[in-house]
Structures are given as C-alpha cells and as structure tokens.
Motif scaffolding. Structure first.
Motif, PDB file in Angstrom:
ATOM      1  N   ALA A   1       0.839  -1.174  -0.110  1.00 52.90           N
ATOM      2  CA  ALA A   1       0.042   0.042   0.047  1.00 52.90           C
ATOM      3  C   ALA A   1       0.755   1.278   0.150  1.00 52.90           C
ATOM      4  O   ALA A   1       0.647   2.386  -0.680  1.00 52.90           O
ATOM      5  CB  ALA A   1      -0.880   0.026   1.284  1.00 52.90           C
TER       6      ALA A   1
ATOM      7  N   SER B   1       2.412   1.630  -3.427  1.00 47.76           N
ATOM      8  CA  SER B   1       1.308   2.025  -4.462  1.00 47.76           C
ATOM      9  C   SER B   1       0.954   3.449  -4.186  1.00 47.76           C
ATOM     10  O   SER B   1       0.816   4.220  -5.265  1.00 47.76           O
ATOM     11  CB  SER B   1       0.280   1.121  -4.244  1.00 47.76           C
ATOM     12  OG  SER B   1       0.513   0.019  -4.384  1.00 47.76           O
ATOM     13  N   ARG B   2       0.975   3.930  -3.064  1.00 46.13           N
ATOM     14  CA  ARG B   2       0.838   5.425  -2.707  1.00 46.13           C
ATOM     15  C   ARG B   2       1.701   6.222  -3.275  1.00 46.13           C
ATOM     16  O   ARG B   2       1.495   7.316  -3.807  1.00 46.13           O
ATOM     17  CB  ARG B   2       0.527   5.745  -1.269  1.00 46.13           C
ATOM     18  CG  ARG B   2       0.055   6.936  -0.873  1.00 46.13           C
ATOM     19  CD  ARG B   2      -0.389   7.174   0.470  1.00 46.13           C
ATOM     20  NE  ARG B   2      -0.899   8.618   0.724  1.00 46.13           N
ATOM     21  CZ  ARG B   2      -2.030   8.811   0.914  1.00 46.13           C
ATOM     22  NH1 ARG B   2      -3.110   7.931   0.891  1.00 46.13           N
ATOM     23  NH2 ARG B   2      -2.319   9.814   1.282  1.00 46.13           N
TER      24      ARG B   2
ATOM     25  N   ALA C   1       1.801   6.368  -7.284  1.00 45.93           N
ATOM     26  CA  ALA C   1       0.464   6.411  -8.018  1.00 45.93           C
ATOM     27  C   ALA C   1       0.408   7.972  -8.358  1.00 45.93           C
ATOM     28  O   ALA C   1       0.869   8.951  -7.570  1.00 45.93           O
ATOM     29  CB  ALA C   1      -0.860   6.203  -6.898  1.00 45.93           C
TER      30      ALA C   1
ATOM     31  N   VAL D   1      -4.421   9.517  -5.365  1.00 48.04           N
ATOM     32  CA  VAL D   1      -3.821   9.093  -3.993  1.00 48.04           C
ATOM     33  C   VAL D   1      -4.739   9.534  -3.072  1.00 48.04           C
ATOM     34  O   VAL D   1      -4.915   8.448  -2.064  1.00 48.04           O
ATOM     35  CB  VAL D   1      -2.737  10.081  -3.746  1.00 48.04           C
ATOM     36  CG1 VAL D   1      -2.160  10.061  -2.228  1.00 48.04           C
ATOM     37  CG2 VAL D   1      -1.342   9.636  -4.681  1.00 48.04           C
ATOM     38  N   ASN D   2      -5.753  10.493  -2.993  1.00 48.71           N
ATOM     39  CA  ASN D   2      -6.705  10.660  -2.034  1.00 48.71           C
ATOM     40  C   ASN D   2      -8.079  10.643  -2.766  1.00 48.71           C
ATOM     41  O   ASN D   2      -8.772  11.465  -2.668  1.00 48.71           O
ATOM     42  CB  ASN D   2      -6.515  11.942  -1.452  1.00 48.71           C
ATOM     43  CG  ASN D   2      -5.417  12.061  -0.431  1.00 48.71           C
ATOM     44  OD1 ASN D   2      -4.978  11.249   0.168  1.00 48.71           O
ATOM     45  ND2 ASN D   2      -4.623  13.185  -0.626  1.00 48.71           N
TER      46      ASN D   2
END
Length: 134
Positions: free
Chosen positions: A119, A122-123, A126, A131-132
């Motif tokens: 995670a 990936s963040r 990304a 992202v959010n």
C-alpha cells in the motif's frame, strides 16, 4: 449468503455510504459489484461496474477496501480454527505437533506487513489525482 450480506451491509451503512460515494445510485452500484465479486470472482465485479457505469475512482477505492478487509478477515478466520490433534503413533518424525498454533498469528502479522508495504509503495508511485480518492 453473500447476497444477503451485501444487502444487509448496504442497508446498515447506507447513509454514510451514500454521502461518501456521491449518491444512492453509486452506492448501490458498488454494493452490487462487491456482492458479485464475492459470489463469483473479479470478472463478475468488472462486468457489474462496466454495466452500471461506475467511475474509475470508485472502482479503485472499492477494490482497495475489499482487499484490505480481506487481509484482516482471512488471517482472523484462520486463527479461529481449532488446532488439529494427531495420534502420536501416526505422526511422522519430521512433523511437529504445535500447541495453540502460533504460526497462524505469525503469518497474519507477516501478511499485514507485506500489505502495508504494498500500500505504501502504491501510494508513492500513484498519480497525485488517485492518491486521495475517497
């Protein structure tokens, strides 16, 4: 059973889901897609989101949430299994009888560490627009 769980979940959390997802149609579309995924497979999920025209951001959020909850559920369910008792006369010399099965919890913690690492990576890679998402 999966269908009833999906219906129960959407009814229980419908007000917060409807607000977070931007309306009743999107919330019910995602609930339908996740129910289809749990009944069948990821291909069922994709068919339902395609048929119901779910936005890509919500698809990503739904799959990420489903994966996180799966990472919590499956190790917990495995840990609740009773340990298997063997008759000592049938145990191979290389096989050990484990009391309480602490290996299950070790695997669960290891799985969560790997999931957290994935995670985080990936963040980091990304695009900023994803992202959010939710």
């Amino acid at each position: 059973i999966c269908f009833l769980g999906g219906v129960f979940g959407i009814l229980l959390f419908q007000s917060s889901l409807i607000d977070a997802l931007g309306g009743r149609p999107k919330a019910f579309a995602l609930a339908s897609a996740l129910t289809a995924k749990n009944i069948g497979s990821g291909l069922n999920f994709l068919a339902v989101v395609e048929a119901l025209h779910v936005p890509p951001q919500l698809i990503v959020a739904a799959l990420a949430t489903d994966n996180i909850l799966g990472l919590l559920y499956f190790p917990m369910a495995s840990g609740l299994m009773p340990t298997q008792r063997h008759d000592k006369s049938t145990i191979d010399k290389t096989e050990a009888v484990v009391e309480g099965n602490p290996a299950v919890w070790t695997h669960a913690v290891f799985t969560l560490i790997i999931a957290g690492t994935i995670a985080g990576v990936s963040r980091a890679v990304a695009p900023p627009s994803l992202v959010n998402v939710v």
